[in-house]
Structures are given as C-alpha cells and as structure tokens.
Design an enzyme around this catalytic site. Structure first.
Site, PDB file in Angstrom:
ATOM      1  N   HIS A  55      38.223  32.103  32.569  1.00 31.73           N
ATOM      2  CA  HIS A  55      39.217  32.958  31.899  1.00 31.73           C
ATOM      3  C   HIS A  55      40.583  32.288  31.889  1.00 31.73           C
ATOM      4  O   HIS A  55      41.331  32.402  30.914  1.00 31.73           O
ATOM      5  CB  HIS A  55      39.321  34.318  32.597  1.00 31.73           C
ATOM      6  CG  HIS A  55      38.285  35.301  32.129  1.00 31.73           C
ATOM      7  ND1 HIS A  55      37.865  36.358  32.891  1.00 31.73           N
ATOM      8  CD2 HIS A  55      37.603  35.388  30.962  1.00 31.73           C
ATOM      9  CE1 HIS A  55      36.960  37.053  32.227  1.00 31.73           C
ATOM     10  NE2 HIS A  55      36.773  36.484  31.054  1.00 31.73           N
ATOM     11  N   GLU A 100      26.565  31.594  28.897  1.00 31.11           N
ATOM     12  CA  GLU A 100      26.274  32.836  29.621  1.00 31.11           C
ATOM     13  C   GLU A 100      24.803  32.867  30.064  1.00 31.11           C
ATOM     14  O   GLU A 100      24.479  33.395  31.128  1.00 31.11           O
ATOM     15  CB  GLU A 100      26.586  34.065  28.756  1.00 31.11           C
ATOM     16  CG  GLU A 100      28.050  34.228  28.376  1.00 31.11           C
ATOM     17  CD  GLU A 100      28.954  34.716  29.521  1.00 31.11           C
ATOM     18  OE1 GLU A 100      28.466  34.974  30.642  1.00 31.11           O
ATOM     19  OE2 GLU A 100      30.182  34.820  29.285  1.00 31.11           O
ATOM     20  N   GLU A 113      30.964  47.437  39.511  1.00 34.86           N
ATOM     21  CA  GLU A 113      31.447  46.169  40.068  1.00 34.86           C
ATOM     22  C   GLU A 113      32.188  46.341  41.390  1.00 34.86           C
ATOM     23  O   GLU A 113      33.294  45.818  41.579  1.00 34.86           O
ATOM     24  CB  GLU A 113      32.318  45.426  39.049  1.00 34.86           C
ATOM     25  CG  GLU A 113      32.413  43.947  39.372  1.00 34.86           C
ATOM     26  CD  GLU A 113      33.015  43.122  38.242  1.00 34.86           C
ATOM     27  OE1 GLU A 113      32.371  43.004  37.199  1.00 34.86           O
ATOM     28  OE2 GLU A 113      34.112  42.594  38.444  1.00 34.86           O
ATOM     29  N   LYS A 133      30.458  47.610  30.201  1.00 32.66           N
ATOM     30  CA  LYS A 133      31.877  47.233  30.301  1.00 32.66           C
ATOM     31  C   LYS A 133      32.479  47.311  28.906  1.00 32.66           C
ATOM     32  O   LYS A 133      31.931  46.740  27.960  1.00 32.66           O
ATOM     33  CB  LYS A 133      32.028  45.808  30.835  1.00 32.66           C
ATOM     34  CG  LYS A 133      31.969  45.707  32.334  1.00 32.66           C
ATOM     35  CD  LYS A 133      32.389  44.314  32.765  1.00 32.66           C
ATOM     36  CE  LYS A 133      32.279  44.165  34.262  1.00 32.66           C
ATOM     37  NZ  LYS A 133      32.549  42.783  34.695  1.00 32.66           N
ATOM     38  N   ARG A 147      37.261  62.589  23.852  1.00 31.31           N
ATOM     39  CA  ARG A 147      36.868  62.526  25.277  1.00 31.31           C
ATOM     40  C   ARG A 147      35.438  62.061  25.472  1.00 31.31           C
ATOM     41  O   ARG A 147      34.800  62.419  26.454  1.00 31.31           O
ATOM     42  CB  ARG A 147      37.102  63.863  25.978  1.00 31.31           C
ATOM     43  CG  ARG A 147      38.537  64.281  25.951  1.00 31.31           C
ATOM     44  CD  ARG A 147      38.916  65.112  27.151  1.00 31.31           C
ATOM     45  NE  ARG A 147      40.349  65.272  27.198  1.00 31.31           N
ATOM     46  CZ  ARG A 147      41.008  66.238  26.555  1.00 31.31           C
ATOM     47  NH1 ARG A 147      40.362  67.114  25.831  1.00 31.31           N
ATOM     48  NH2 ARG A 147      42.310  66.297  26.636  1.00 31.31           N
ATOM     49  N   ASN A 193      30.244  37.268  37.181  1.00 25.34           N
ATOM     50  CA  ASN A 193      31.485  36.584  36.795  1.00 25.34           C
ATOM     51  C   ASN A 193      31.439  35.107  37.179  1.00 25.34           C
ATOM     52  O   ASN A 193      32.468  34.425  37.150  1.00 25.34           O
ATOM     53  CB  ASN A 193      32.692  37.255  37.463  1.00 25.34           C
ATOM     54  CG  ASN A 193      32.858  38.684  36.981  1.00 25.34           C
ATOM     55  OD1 ASN A 193      32.635  38.978  35.813  1.00 25.34           O
ATOM     56  ND2 ASN A 193      33.222  39.586  37.880  1.00 25.34           N
ATOM     57  N   ARG A 198      27.916  43.085  41.399  1.00 19.54           N
ATOM     58  CA  ARG A 198      28.087  42.751  39.974  1.00 19.54           C
ATOM     59  C   ARG A 198      29.042  41.581  39.769  1.00 19.54           C
ATOM     60  O   ARG A 198      29.013  40.925  38.723  1.00 19.54           O
ATOM     61  CB  ARG A 198      28.541  43.991  39.185  1.00 19.54           C
ATOM     62  CG  ARG A 198      28.557  43.753  37.691  1.00 19.54           C
ATOM     63  CD  ARG A 198      28.673  45.020  36.876  1.00 19.54           C
ATOM     64  NE  ARG A 198      28.766  44.719  35.466  1.00 19.54           N
ATOM     65  CZ  ARG A 198      28.664  45.616  34.496  1.00 19.54           C
ATOM     66  NH1 ARG A 198      28.450  46.882  34.789  1.00 19.54           N
ATOM     67  NH2 ARG A 198      28.775  45.252  33.228  1.00 19.54           N
ATOM     68  N   HIS A 254      34.897  31.318  24.269  1.00 17.20           N
ATOM     69  CA  HIS A 254      34.746  31.908  25.613  1.00 17.20           C
ATOM     70  C   HIS A 254      33.642  31.190  26.413  1.00 17.20           C
ATOM     71  O   HIS A 254      33.833  30.842  27.586  1.00 17.20           O
ATOM     72  CB  HIS A 254      34.423  33.400  25.473  1.00 17.20           C
ATOM     73  CG  HIS A 254      34.046  34.054  26.763  1.00 17.20           C
ATOM     74  ND1 HIS A 254      34.969  34.355  27.741  1.00 17.20           N
ATOM     75  CD2 HIS A 254      32.838  34.461  27.258  1.00 17.20           C
ATOM     76  CE1 HIS A 254      34.352  34.908  28.778  1.00 17.20           C
ATOM     77  NE2 HIS A 254      33.064  34.991  28.501  1.00 17.20           N
ATOM     78  N   LYS A 308      20.364  41.000  34.240  1.00 15.86           N
ATOM     79  CA  LYS A 308      21.594  41.784  34.187  1.00 15.86           C
ATOM     80  C   LYS A 308      21.306  43.249  34.532  1.00 15.86           C
ATOM     81  O   LYS A 308      22.067  43.880  35.283  1.00 15.86           O
ATOM     82  CB  LYS A 308      22.255  41.675  32.812  1.00 15.86           C
ATOM     83  CG  LYS A 308      23.517  42.511  32.753  1.00 15.86           C
ATOM     84  CD  LYS A 308      24.608  41.941  31.939  1.00 15.86           C
ATOM     85  CE  LYS A 308      25.887  42.733  32.148  1.00 15.86           C
ATOM     86  NZ  LYS A 308      26.960  42.334  31.275  1.00 15.86           N
ATOM     87  N   HIS A 340      33.582  32.547  35.548  1.00 16.59           N
ATOM     88  CA  HIS A 340      34.569  33.249  34.717  1.00 16.59           C
ATOM     89  C   HIS A 340      35.976  33.229  35.294  1.00 16.59           C
ATOM     90  O   HIS A 340      36.936  33.411  34.552  1.00 16.59           O
ATOM     91  CB  HIS A 340      34.140  34.705  34.491  1.00 16.59           C
ATOM     92  CG  HIS A 340      33.022  34.831  33.485  1.00 16.59           C
ATOM     93  ND1 HIS A 340      31.782  34.261  33.670  1.00 16.59           N
ATOM     94  CD2 HIS A 340      32.961  35.447  32.278  1.00 16.59           C
ATOM     95  CE1 HIS A 340      31.012  34.537  32.638  1.00 16.59           C
ATOM     96  NE2 HIS A 340      31.700  35.255  31.767  1.00 16.59           N
TER      97      HIS A 340
HETATM   98  N1  GLY Z   1      29.971  40.150  31.848  1.00 12.25           N
HETATM   99  C1  GLY Z   1      29.893  40.489  33.223  1.00 12.25           C
HETATM  100  C2  GLY Z   1      29.508  41.889  33.469  1.00 12.25           C
HETATM  101  O1  GLY Z   1      29.119  42.606  32.556  1.00 12.25           O
HETATM  102  O2  GLY Z   1      29.584  42.319  34.578  1.00 12.25           O
END
Ligand code: GLY
Length: 373
Positions: free
Chosen positions: A267, A200, A252, A158, A136, A260, A256, A279, A242, A263
């Site tokens: 993606h 990125e 997000e 993330k 946990r 993206n 946030r 990527h 960031k 992306h």
């Molecule tokens: N890679 C995008 C984020 O961490 O929100």
C-alpha cells in the site's frame, strides 16, 4: 489449511462449483463457473432477495457486460436499472457514493430493492459501501469481473472508499448475499489487470497454503493461457482459503490480517506512486519486501526469498521498489496504514512458504534497509 469443495455440479455441460461462506444468518454462496453469467437472472429470481435491482458498474465494464446483464435480468422477469460511474481508482471517493445514492433515490429504490456490483475491486468496494448505508442498508450481490475481485475483494464483506490520506480509510464490513464468478469474463480483462490479480492469488499460497504455491508454479502455462478448468480450480482454491479465514475472523480482529500479506509495504508503494502503479504489482513488491524482512530478522531462511522471487517472476510481476520512489515518503505512508496501531506497524511476515506470523515488533533499523533496496 485444507481446501474443501462444498458442491460441484454440471449445468448444461458446464461444471460449476459452489462454496458457502459460513457466517450464520449472513452466510452466502460463491458460485464459480464458466459461462454462468447467462444464468444469473434466473438464479436471482429464484433466490428472491429483491424484485428490483440497480446494477452499479464503471463505464468500461458497463459497455462490455452492463447492458447484457440488464437484458438477462429483464428476461428473468426482474426489474433493473444500470447506473455507471467513470472507471478508475479516482472514482472511489465519497463524492461518487453521494452521486450514486442520489440516482438510486431519484429512481425510487427502496429497502426492498438491491444493488448488483458488476466490475472490479473499485466497483465492488463502492457498491458494498453504498448498499451498507443506503436507507440504512439494502442487499447487494457481487459479480466480479477482474481476477483481483474474483479471488479477493468480492468475498468477505470489506467495503469502502479512499481518502486523500490513503486507500479504504472509510468503509464498513457488509457481506453480499451471493457472489457469481464467471471465468469467461477474464478473456476481456487487460493483461496487466490479470497479472495484478495473480499477485493476490500468489498471496494465498505464500501465506496459507504451500501446496497451492507449488501448484501455481506447475500450472504457470495453463494459467497464463487462461485455460478454463485450471483457472476455475485456481479461483476456487483462493475463495476456499479466503472463506475459511473470514469465517473465523470476519472483522479482522486477528487471523484475517494474514490476508494483508504483502499489503503493508504494498500500500505504501502504491501510495508513493500516486496510485498509478497497479495494486497487484505493488502487492508483489510488498511480498518480496516482507520475505526480505523476514530473512533479515532471522525468521525465515533465504530459500523463502528465492521461491517468492521465482514465482513472482514466473507471472511477470515486479519484485523491486522502483528506485525513483522517495524512501522518506514510503516510510511516511507506512505510518498511516490501517494496520498501524499506536504508531507500531503490523507486518505479516513469512516463516516459510504457506506460514506467516503477524508482528509489530520490527525495529526501524530493519525496515529502512528493506525500503532502501
Ligand atoms: N483483502 C483482504 C481482506 O479481505 O481481508
């Protein structure tokens, strides 16, 4: 968005900088430097998060740095194990998480112990996910060794694994306790991986900071030549940007989503390649595509497309969706993107370099020609 340096100190003739990600009791430092790897054991010992660690790494990174890190931790008086899995996106599945968890349990790791993610994005995302659910939740540390992980995936919490239907569809938000970024490790990174990471980096400039975007154009030779002070400055600026976004919108809910940028289509392109396309290369194609989309709907003027293409080309990144990719599959992959809500695809579109708008009000008639290019 303004860039801030929280702390800059000299350690044994090496400059290092620390950025704080401010998330209340979940705040943590990102330490960026050249040659700081050797000091990680002493730092972890002083931080006292755990007495015992499991280093999680893929077999490629483990052979370069894993055993060395284990020795560094042992040298600092910390107990630790090295646990590996096969390198590659194919490993980023729930099955690998179960295997790793069984090894942790078999070695008696308990709630007082911690994990160290040593590697690129796959390792960081999986280790964070495992740390968030093992017993946990236990603490974890990020030591990113790819440029992509250093500027993006190791920061912000993330975590996750892929499903057959798409990337990162299972996961959690779970912050590391500390991030250590050593620019020296980039010297062993395959060139294609470095260039993918640059997509990125360009994302931050294109979506949040026009000065940084221009700086990337000016410093192209230094960056491609892995000039340490310039690389450090570049990574620092990305982490600063960031951190500021994550501090305002950790889970997000809105802001946030700017991270993206490129992306959504990226993606889909990556999925349509069967995840064979790097990527970052897919994100580069996605950034060019959303610039075209923004121009097409009258949100941006054509100079945005020209500037995007120039900078992406300067870093040897692709800009076109490969012609052999089936456009109907691409459109289908767009529909299962995590950012698609109620069937409406969310796009992050540039208004100009350094400023974006998030919208789900894009007509099919405008998407199709951009995918068809
Ligand atoms: N890679 C995008 C984020 O961490 O929100």
């Amino acid at each position: 968005m303004r860039v801030r340096i929280n702390q800059s100190i000299k350690v044994e003739d090496k400059v290092e900088q620390t950025i704080q990600v401010g998330l209340g009791e979940r705040s943590y430092p990102i330490t960026i430097g050249t040659g700081i790897f050797e000091h990680i054991g002493a730092r972890l010992k002083a931080l006292g998060f755990a007495k015992r660690y499991a280093i999680i790494s893929d077999d490629r990174v483990a052979s370069l740095y894993g055993r060395h890190l284990r020795e560094i931790l042992h040298g600092a008086g910390l107990d630790c194990e090295l646990i590996t899995f096969p390198a590659g996106e194919a490993s980023k599945r729930l099955g690998t998480i179960e295997q790793l968890a069984s090894k942790l349990a078999g070695q008696g790791l308990d709630r007082q112990d911690g994990l160290i993610a040593l590697g690129g994005g796959v390792t960081g995302d999986m280790t964070g996910f495992l740390a968030s659910i093992y017993m946990r939740s236990i603490c974890f540390i990020q030591i990113p060794t790819s440029l992509l992980a250093q500027v993006d995936s190791s920061v912000g919490g993330k975590t996750g694994v892929d499903l057959a239907q798409g990337k990162n569809l299972l996961g959690t938000f779970y912050q590391p306790r500390a991030v250590f970024i050593d620019t020296e490790v980039l010297h062993t990174l395959p060139r294609e991986e470095f260039l993918g990471g640059m997509a990125e980096v360009i994302k931050y400039g294109a979506s949040l900071d026009a000065d940084f975007f221009a700086w990337l154009g000016q410093k192209q030779k230094n960056i491609l030549g892995l000039d340490s002070p310039v690389i450090m400055e570049m990574i620092r600026r990305c982490c600063e940007l960031k951190a500021k976004v994550v501090e305002q919108d950790e889970r997000e809910g809105g802001l946030r989503r700017v991270l993206n940028f490129g992306h959504t289509i990226g993606h889909a392109v990556e999925a349509a390649s069967g995840y064979r396309l790097n990527h970052g290369f897919a994100v580069a194609i996605g950034m060019r595509a959303v610039a075209e989309l923004a121009i097409r709907i009258g949100l941006a003027d054509s100079s945005v497309g020209v500037e995007m293409v120039q900078l992406l080309r300067a870093y040897h990144l692709p800009i076109d969706i490969p012609p052999e990719f089936d456009r109907a599959s691409l459109r289908a992959y767009l529909a299962i993107d995590k950012k698609t809500v109620g069937g409406r695809i969310h796009f992050v579109l540039p208004e100009r370099i350094g400023k974006v708008r998030i919208t789900d009000q894009i007509e099919e008639a405008d998407i199709a020609p951009v995918l068809a290019r």
